[in-house]
Design a protein around this motif. Sequence first.
Motif, short mmCIF file in Angstrom:
data_model
loop_
_atom_site.label_atom_id
_atom_site.label_comp_id
_atom_site.label_asym_id
_atom_site.label_seq_id
_atom_site.Cartn_x
_atom_site.Cartn_y
_atom_site.Cartn_z
N LEU A 355 7.09 -38.84 -25.72
CA LEU A 355 6.09 -37.80 -25.54
C LEU A 355 4.69 -38.38 -25.49
CD1 LEU A 355 5.60 -34.72 -25.40
CD2 LEU A 355 5.38 -34.75 -27.89
N SER A 356 4.42 -39.41 -26.27
CA SER A 356 3.08 -40.00 -26.28
C SER A 356 2.73 -40.67 -24.96
CB SER A 356 2.98 -41.01 -27.42
OG SER A 356 3.84 -42.13 -27.17
N ALA A 357 3.73 -40.96 -24.12
CA ALA A 357 3.47 -41.61 -22.84
C ALA A 357 3.23 -40.61 -21.71
CB ALA A 357 4.65 -42.52 -22.47
N VAL A 358 3.21 -39.31 -22.02
CA VAL A 358 3.05 -38.30 -20.97
C VAL A 358 1.62 -38.27 -20.45
CG1 VAL A 358 3.14 -35.83 -20.48
CG2 VAL A 358 4.97 -36.92 -21.78
N CYS A 359 0.64 -38.19 -21.37
CA CYS A 359 -0.76 -38.12 -20.96
C CYS A 359 -1.63 -38.59 -22.12
CB CYS A 359 -1.14 -36.69 -20.54
SG CYS A 359 -1.00 -35.48 -21.87
N ARG A 360 -2.92 -38.70 -21.86
CA ARG A 360 -3.83 -39.20 -22.89
C ARG A 360 -3.95 -38.24 -24.06
NH1 ARG A 360 -8.96 -41.64 -19.39
NH2 ARG A 360 -7.78 -43.27 -18.29
#
Length: 399
Positions: A355-360
Amino acid sequence: MKLRVRLQKRTAPLELEGAEPTLGELRAQLRRALLHAWGYSSDTEFSITLNGKDALTEDEKTLASYGIVPGDLICLLLEETDAKSNLPPPSSSSPPSLQNGRETSTLTPKNQADGPKEERQNEQSDNQKAQVEAQKSDSRAGSSLEFPSGLVPEDVDLEEGTGSYPSEPMLCSEAADGEIPHSLEVLYLSAECTSATDALIVLVHLLMMETGYVPQGTEAKAVSMPEKWRGNGVYKLQYTHPLCEEGSAGLTCVPLGDLVAINATLKINREIKGVKRIQLLPASFVCFQEPEKVAGVYKDLQKLSRLFKDQLVYSLLAAARQALNLPDVFGLVVLPLELKLRIFRLLDVRSLISLSAVCRDLYAASNDQLLWRFMYLRDFRDPMQGLVTLTGKNCTRKS
């Protein structure tokens, strides 16, 4: 964990202790707290369900494993032999009067019971007059049961024509089997469906309107299907949305054997900016054996509403606002940080990293020290580590 429990027409709150209560603990708490309060014995046999049909049987499992979260509604089903409450039936006579906060006794002395008959007849005539006046006032009000706004008790089922609200569902996400929204019935009858695919497209059209999409080709959007929505084996629908006024969305539905492929096209200034696709099985949501009975044509509306909106409608709207450089108006990203962290705590570590790699924004929200401390204590700490014993003034740590 706080839940709501419904038995027949009664609903009451119930609170369970512990971080992860099991189904057996829920069953025991129901026997102790609610059954007796509702006039049933503690030995009454009942089933716990989420949909009023399928019973949950494995008591050793946690409620979370069944997908039960705080605030959910739990439905109880009684065995036929225990279906009657032991509470006395409500009396048709008027309730006893109150004097100084206490009920007056219904037992009268013999000399009072043998009083003049004229006095009793006058009382009866006064009661009849009062009932007539009450009936007249009810007919003038146009409703036999009204509650102030915000004060409607949960255990009162208001049926159409007898209360403030109709009993039929307003949205597809609220409809149980055998129930459909009135808007779906109107659309279905106006469409003159001849197949299960026709009925499914009508339902898809209503789901688009429930999320705010405005159909093109018809002025009365909730009364009839758009013009030329069906032709040559292909179904085409066009929409606009008030949150994306400069863009439009189009649905092209193509039957492929037993499946129906739905392609959603996003157009911004007449340029195609994205395409979403989903495949549905009409037989899973439409039973076209008796097409004249509209309520029996559709099934699993709640499931289709969740599936179609999550996988196609909301993502289509989010893509349109992103293409127009507009800020997000819904979804996980726009939630307050406190709510995001409460959601993140429910994930495992691998899912949280993904989930942390989806967007800033999600990366910044997931990079919280207290969140990762919670994840460590929950998933990685050895329960035998940190066991401290105190011996006098000395403190030793056992590995």
